[in-house]
Design a protein around this motif. Structure first.
Motif, PDB file in Angstrom:
ATOM      1  N   ASN A   8     -35.769   7.880   1.252  1.00  0.00           N
ATOM      2  CA  ASN A   8     -36.272   6.587   1.656  1.00  0.00           C
ATOM      3  C   ASN A   8     -35.689   5.538   0.744  1.00  0.00           C
ATOM      4  OD1 ASN A   8     -37.995   4.537   2.777  1.00  0.00           O
ATOM      5  ND2 ASN A   8     -39.885   5.381   1.397  1.00  0.00           N
ATOM      6  N   GLY A   9     -34.907   4.616   1.448  1.00  0.00           N
ATOM      7  CA  GLY A   9     -34.198   3.432   0.573  1.00  0.00           C
ATOM      8  C   GLY A   9     -33.455   3.844  -0.761  1.00  0.00           C
ATOM      9  N   VAL A  10     -32.727   4.764  -0.469  1.00  0.00           N
ATOM     10  CA  VAL A  10     -31.951   5.387  -1.570  1.00  0.00           C
ATOM     11  C   VAL A  10     -30.590   4.352  -1.937  1.00  0.00           C
ATOM     12  CG1 VAL A  10     -30.508   7.308  -2.327  1.00  0.00           C
ATOM     13  CG2 VAL A  10     -32.603   7.779  -1.350  1.00  0.00           C
ATOM     14  N   ASN A  11     -30.492   4.050  -2.943  1.00  0.00           N
ATOM     15  CA  ASN A  11     -29.481   3.206  -3.478  1.00  0.00           C
ATOM     16  C   ASN A  11     -28.702   3.773  -4.517  1.00  0.00           C
ATOM     17  OD1 ASN A  11     -29.584   0.360  -1.670  1.00  0.00           O
ATOM     18  ND2 ASN A  11     -31.604   1.002  -2.452  1.00  0.00           N
ATOM     19  N   LYS A  12     -27.655   3.566  -4.604  1.00  0.00           N
ATOM     20  CA  LYS A  12     -26.843   4.003  -5.874  1.00  0.00           C
ATOM     21  C   LYS A  12     -25.510   2.772  -6.226  1.00  0.00           C
ATOM     22  CE  LYS A  12     -25.445   6.585  -9.462  1.00  0.00           C
ATOM     23  NZ  LYS A  12     -26.477   6.762 -10.537  1.00  0.00           N
ATOM     24  N   GLN A  13     -25.675   2.286  -7.568  1.00  0.00           N
ATOM     25  CA  GLN A  13     -24.733   1.318  -7.847  1.00  0.00           C
ATOM     26  C   GLN A  13     -23.910   1.936  -9.132  1.00  0.00           C
ATOM     27  OE1 GLN A  13     -28.001  -0.094  -7.140  1.00  0.00           O
ATOM     28  NE2 GLN A  13     -27.523  -0.542  -5.289  1.00  0.00           N
ATOM     29  N   PHE A  14     -22.709   1.710  -9.136  1.00  0.00           N
ATOM     30  CA  PHE A  14     -22.044   1.904 -10.393  1.00  0.00           C
ATOM     31  C   PHE A  14     -21.648   0.386 -10.742  1.00  0.00           C
ATOM     32  CE2 PHE A  14     -21.525   5.892  -8.346  1.00  0.00           C
ATOM     33  CZ  PHE A  14     -21.802   6.831  -8.994  1.00  0.00           C
ATOM     34  N   GLY A  15     -22.419  -0.291 -11.663  1.00  0.00           N
ATOM     35  CA  GLY A  15     -22.025  -1.421 -11.997  1.00  0.00           C
ATOM     36  C   GLY A  15     -22.251  -2.355 -10.898  1.00  0.00           C
ATOM     37  N   ALA A  16     -21.254  -3.103 -10.465  1.00  0.00           N
ATOM     38  CA  ALA A  16     -21.157  -4.117  -9.685  1.00  0.00           C
ATOM     39  C   ALA A  16     -21.046  -3.393  -8.128  1.00  0.00           C
ATOM     40  CB  ALA A  16     -20.580  -5.243  -9.706  1.00  0.00           C
ATOM     41  N   LEU A  17     -20.503  -2.287  -8.048  1.00  0.00           N
ATOM     42  CA  LEU A  17     -20.260  -1.387  -6.933  1.00  0.00           C
ATOM     43  C   LEU A  17     -21.224  -0.743  -6.591  1.00  0.00           C
ATOM     44  CD1 LEU A  17     -17.901  -0.645  -4.916  1.00  0.00           C
ATOM     45  CD2 LEU A  17     -17.303   1.306  -6.786  1.00  0.00           C
ATOM     46  N   THR A  18     -21.758  -0.964  -4.984  1.00  0.00           N
ATOM     47  CA  THR A  18     -22.714  -0.092  -4.295  1.00  0.00           C
ATOM     48  C   THR A  18     -22.125   0.969  -3.294  1.00  0.00           C
ATOM     49  OG1 THR A  18     -24.248  -2.206  -4.521  1.00  0.00           O
ATOM     50  CG2 THR A  18     -24.628  -0.606  -2.551  1.00  0.00           C
ATOM     51  N   VAL A  19     -22.348   2.209  -3.839  1.00  0.00           N
ATOM     52  CA  VAL A  19     -21.479   3.327  -2.980  1.00  0.00           C
ATOM     53  C   VAL A  19     -22.582   3.807  -2.130  1.00  0.00           C
ATOM     54  CG1 VAL A  19     -19.927   3.716  -4.325  1.00  0.00           C
ATOM     55  CG2 VAL A  19     -22.244   4.763  -4.851  1.00  0.00           C
ATOM     56  N   SER A  20     -23.773   3.706  -2.041  1.00  0.00           N
ATOM     57  CA  SER A  20     -24.892   4.077  -1.261  1.00  0.00           C
ATOM     58  C   SER A  20     -26.162   2.823  -1.021  1.00  0.00           C
ATOM     59  CB  SER A  20     -25.795   5.347  -1.748  1.00  0.00           C
ATOM     60  OG  SER A  20     -25.008   6.530  -1.874  1.00  0.00           O
ATOM     61  N   ASP A  21     -26.163   2.551   0.133  1.00  0.00           N
ATOM     62  CA  ASP A  21     -26.990   1.173   0.184  1.00  0.00           C
ATOM     63  C   ASP A  21     -28.051   1.387   1.345  1.00  0.00           C
ATOM     64  OD1 ASP A  21     -27.534  -1.377   0.775  1.00  0.00           O
ATOM     65  OD2 ASP A  21     -25.677  -2.181   1.269  1.00  0.00           O
ATOM     66  N   ASN A  22     -29.217   1.580   0.711  1.00  0.00           N
ATOM     67  CA  ASN A  22     -30.487   1.546   1.554  1.00  0.00           C
ATOM     68  C   ASN A  22     -30.507   2.774   2.326  1.00  0.00           C
ATOM     69  OD1 ASN A  22     -32.940   0.807   2.258  1.00  0.00           O
ATOM     70  ND2 ASN A  22     -32.468  -0.543   3.780  1.00  0.00           N
ATOM     71  N   ILE A  23     -30.026   4.028   2.012  1.00  0.00           N
ATOM     72  CA  ILE A  23     -30.180   5.143   2.721  1.00  0.00           C
ATOM     73  C   ILE A  23     -31.435   5.675   3.276  1.00  0.00           C
ATOM     74  CG2 ILE A  23     -29.184   7.527   3.232  1.00  0.00           C
ATOM     75  CD1 ILE A  23     -26.981   5.589   3.140  1.00  0.00           C
TER      76      ILE A  23
END
Length: 244
Positions: A8-23
């Motif tokens: 539910n709404g899973v996000n993953k950022q590494f600094g300014a880089l978003t690699v998972s966006d509201n999954i």
């Protein structure tokens, strides 16, 4: 019915880089789900978030109704989530059989007879004749089979397969598909990342497409693959080319 897995709404950022966006998606118990997308789309990161190798920056991951968002991979494995890795890393100094026994012992498999269960798994995955060989002596393709075997030895309810068909011949791929179909038929839920689409479509009942960390398409596999937008981002077939 309560889903087996829920993001539910899973996000993953590494600094300014978003690699998972509201999954956000649910996996019903017993379903086989395929995930595709271009290289670098965020598929393996998604597996790391589900399996516990990475914590999300925000959002929640639930398994069997329990919030496991902050639980490490070891806890999730014992709860029933197992994963095969794209690049196998067996215990090379141990035999193939011993590799499975370790997985069975520490993965919380619940097998009544772990030794017999490991033998049956090796038989199903075509490695029984290699049971007493050192894992370090296996070919790459055999190591992939061992990856699948070790994951099964933990007794999973959810099996995560990361490009397990990569590098296989057509005949070996067909045998692998039959093995995975049998695993699924036994009641194990599956999420499978794969670039060999025909293998994936022979197993999965639902398909998710990821691009730039976002879910961009979802639904019945062949309908999804027929979507011009999916064909453009995944196979480089532009909508204009199809119209020409």
């Amino acid at each position: 019915m309560q889903p087996l897995l829920s993001l539910n709404g899973v996000n993953k950022q590494f600094g300014a880089l978003t690699v998972s966006d509201n999954i956000t998606f649910d996996l019903p118990k017993g379903q086989a789900l395929g995930i595709i997308g271009p290289n670098g789309a965020g598929k393996s990161t998604l597996f790391n978030l589900i399996g516990g190798a990475l914590p999300p920056s925000s959002g929640t991951v639930s398994f069997k109704g329990a919030d496991v968002t902050q639980q490490p991979a070891s806890v999730r494995c014992r709860a029933g989530i197992a994963r095969s890795f794209q690049i196998p890393h067996p215990f090379v100094g141990m035999s193939v059989y011993e590799n499975l026994l370790v997985a069975s012992s520490f993965g919380g498999s619940g097998h009544r007879n772990p030794k017999e269960a490991c033998r049956e798994i090796l038989d199903r995955t075509g490695l029984l004749h290699k049971a007493n060989r050192p894992a370090g002596s296996l070919t790459l393709l055999e190591r992939k089979r061992l990856e699948l075997s070790r994951a099964l030895a933990t007794g999973p309810e959810l099996l995560l397969l990361d490009e397990i068909a990569g590098g296989l011949t057509e005949a070996e791929c067909h045998e692998l598909v039959e093995t995975i179909q049998g695993i699924h038929a036994s009641g194990v839920s599956i999420i499978w990342i794969e670039h060999i689409v025909h293998a994936l479509l022979a197993v999965v009942e639902r398909l998710i497409v990821i691009d730039f960390g976002k879910i961009v398409a979802e639904g019945e596999p062949r309908a999804v693959m027929s979507d011009p937008f999916v064909q453009e981002i995944y196979m480089g077939i532009s909508v204009d080319d199809q119209a020409a």
